[in-house]
Design an enzyme around this catalytic site. Sequence first.
Site, PDB file in Angstrom:
ATOM      1  N   MET A 165      21.833 -80.315 -66.834  1.00  0.00           N
ATOM      2  CA  MET A 165      22.794 -81.434 -67.427  1.00  0.00           C
ATOM      3  C   MET A 165      22.912 -82.594 -66.527  1.00  0.00           C
ATOM      4  O   MET A 165      23.132 -83.681 -66.706  1.00  0.00           O
ATOM      5  CB  MET A 165      23.899 -80.827 -68.183  1.00  0.00           C
ATOM      6  CG  MET A 165      23.417 -79.987 -69.447  1.00  0.00           C
ATOM      7  SD  MET A 165      24.823 -79.163 -69.936  1.00  0.00           S
ATOM      8  CE  MET A 165      24.734 -78.809 -71.608  1.00  0.00           C
ATOM      9  N   ASP A 166      23.658 -82.067 -65.472  1.00  0.00           N
ATOM     10  CA  ASP A 166      23.791 -82.926 -64.364  1.00  0.00           C
ATOM     11  C   ASP A 166      22.917 -83.942 -63.958  1.00  0.00           C
ATOM     12  O   ASP A 166      23.143 -85.247 -63.641  1.00  0.00           O
ATOM     13  CB  ASP A 166      24.683 -82.261 -63.161  1.00  0.00           C
ATOM     14  CG  ASP A 166      25.277 -83.127 -62.386  1.00  0.00           C
ATOM     15  OD1 ASP A 166      26.188 -84.146 -62.271  1.00  0.00           O
ATOM     16  OD2 ASP A 166      25.155 -82.774 -60.866  1.00  0.00           O
ATOM     17  N   GLU A 167      21.652 -83.347 -63.811  1.00  0.00           N
ATOM     18  CA  GLU A 167      20.487 -84.152 -63.093  1.00  0.00           C
ATOM     19  C   GLU A 167      20.132 -85.201 -64.325  1.00  0.00           C
ATOM     20  O   GLU A 167      19.805 -86.445 -63.917  1.00  0.00           O
ATOM     21  CB  GLU A 167      19.375 -83.162 -62.917  1.00  0.00           C
ATOM     22  CG  GLU A 167      18.018 -83.948 -62.573  1.00  0.00           C
ATOM     23  CD  GLU A 167      18.142 -85.071 -61.265  1.00  0.00           C
ATOM     24  OE1 GLU A 167      17.282 -85.562 -61.372  1.00  0.00           O
ATOM     25  OE2 GLU A 167      19.123 -84.885 -60.778  1.00  0.00           O
ATOM     26  N   SER A 170      22.939 -88.013 -64.498  1.00  0.00           N
ATOM     27  CA  SER A 170      23.024 -88.941 -63.329  1.00  0.00           C
ATOM     28  C   SER A 170      21.741 -89.965 -63.449  1.00  0.00           C
ATOM     29  O   SER A 170      22.021 -91.015 -62.902  1.00  0.00           O
ATOM     30  CB  SER A 170      22.492 -87.957 -62.001  1.00  0.00           C
ATOM     31  OG  SER A 170      21.292 -87.408 -61.740  1.00  0.00           O
ATOM     32  N   THR A 182      28.752 -87.946 -59.708  1.00  0.00           N
ATOM     33  CA  THR A 182      29.507 -87.173 -60.760  1.00  0.00           C
ATOM     34  C   THR A 182      31.031 -87.051 -60.248  1.00  0.00           C
ATOM     35  O   THR A 182      31.176 -86.540 -59.165  1.00  0.00           O
ATOM     36  CB  THR A 182      29.025 -85.727 -60.803  1.00  0.00           C
ATOM     37  OG1 THR A 182      27.668 -85.599 -60.812  1.00  0.00           O
ATOM     38  CG2 THR A 182      29.696 -84.889 -61.999  1.00  0.00           C
TER      39      THR A 182
END
Length: 243
Positions: A165-167, A170, A182
């Site tokens: 999710m973070d990737e 980003s 983040t």
Amino acid sequence: MIRGLQGAVRLSHHGALRGAPRILPRLNPASAFGSSTDSLISRFCPEKTDLKDYALPNASWCPDMLSLYQEFLEKTKADGWIKLPSFKSNRDHIQGLKLPSGLAVTSDKSDWRIFTRCIPVEGQGYEYVIFFHPSKKKSICLFQPGPYLEGAPGFAHGGSLAAMMDETFSKTAYLAGEGLFTLSLNIRFKNLIPVGSLAVLNIDVEKIEDEKLYMSCIAQSRDQKTIYAKSSGVFLRLQLEQE
């Protein structure tokens, strides 16, 4: 780490770290972000490169992953979607640019790898591809976790989904508005993802305000009957410099 970065941002904006090096530069939101979405995409997706694109089908992809990939590939021809390449390092995506002064690092290491591309064996770790829609400012990520990402027996570790999710956040943040770091990531897990199966991540940019982008994500099965997790994220906008 995220909490530490948030603290550094607050302190640097209020001048609380007198005499200490500033972590992030002070920006003028009215003039700092001048790159168009088209120029950001052209930097991120070079037309000609010798770099390996890891976001291409391989023998480990499950039937759902392959068929949905083909569906979105067709949408790139007429519906405005763009398939994003995925190189082994973010350094390869921002060639010709550098981080602002104070954030550069020096090292003698040469084999840099982004976390989600750190397992080189096909099908064992992160198998994924991201499609981005510039005008809608949204992304779709097709994610297939391999056995090296196992948590509970037979299921993907929750941390692997959080990283995915973070990737995806980003990459979306960068292309939608030069988001790079983040600031916060909040996740509510609903169900486990079976190893080797497909999870579809739907990312939307909710709003862009000054130095921040606000985004949301729903991770679910292809038929949308099973929700694996919901998340929200806030990203800091930071203009890259020409080398």
